[in-house]
Write a protein that holds these residues in place. Structure first.
Motif, PDB file in Angstrom:
ATOM      1  N   PRO A 195      -3.073  -6.887   8.772  1.00 24.48           N
ATOM      2  CA  PRO A 195      -3.629  -5.809   9.596  1.00 24.48           C
ATOM      3  C   PRO A 195      -5.084  -6.027  10.009  1.00 24.48           C
ATOM      4  O   PRO A 195      -5.568  -5.385  10.934  1.00 24.48           O
ATOM      5  CB  PRO A 195      -3.492  -4.572   8.698  1.00 24.48           C
ATOM      6  N   GLU A 233       9.476  -1.915   8.136  1.00 18.28           N
ATOM      7  CA  GLU A 233       8.046  -1.580   8.139  1.00 18.28           C
ATOM      8  C   GLU A 233       7.397  -2.014   6.831  1.00 18.28           C
ATOM      9  O   GLU A 233       6.288  -2.546   6.815  1.00 18.28           O
ATOM     10  CB  GLU A 233       7.866  -0.076   8.363  1.00 18.28           C
ATOM     11  N   LYS A 271       4.365  -4.712   6.472  1.00 21.01           N
ATOM     12  CA  LYS A 271       3.070  -4.392   5.874  1.00 21.01           C
ATOM     13  C   LYS A 271       2.789  -5.260   4.652  1.00 21.01           C
ATOM     14  O   LYS A 271       1.639  -5.613   4.382  1.00 21.01           O
ATOM     15  CB  LYS A 271       3.036  -2.909   5.484  1.00 21.01           C
TER      16      LYS A 271
END
Lengths: 81, 81
Positions: free
Chosen positions: A71, A61, A65
């Motif tokens: 995003p 994760e 990110k």
């Protein structure tokens, strides 16, 4: 132990996907019917050396990110085999 | 009925994956440890209008063989949701 983690990174549903639109046009030109929508994203497979599957998921994760997904334009899903 | 078909296209295991190697280097530079191998492929989502899930799978396989995957360098997996 080494865990295999699959990360799927796809363009957000609200956004246009020009690559997908181009593929949809190409498939139609090839005579394939019935294909209504195409969306194209990335699939990233990580081999992670970790103590537990939870730790491997955490590393995956963080990697997603920090580097793998944007995003603003993409969402991601992580799966551990 | 409209079926959602997921196609995963990945570089063959025998081949080098320069994009994956670059990402592995980037993750190491970011201080993430434990990541031993990275491979990057495509994930393509098709919305197919077909009479049955078998027919949808057949259309997806034809599309993959004709346009989406290069069998010399890539293998693919098809999954219907």
């Amino acid at each position: 132990m080494t865990y295999t983690v699959q990360i799927k990174v796809m363009p957000l549903k609200e956004l246009l996907d020009p690559q997908g639109k181009a593929i949809a046009g190409g498939l139609q030109n090839l005579g394939l019917s019935g294909i209504e929508d195409v969306r194209v994203g990335k699939n990233i497979t990580l081999q992670i050396n970790a103590d537990s599957s939870g730790q491997a998921e955490q590393i995956a994760e963080e990697a997603t990110k920090k580097l793998l997904a944007n995003p603003v334009m993409e969402y991601f899903e992580i799966a551990i085999n």
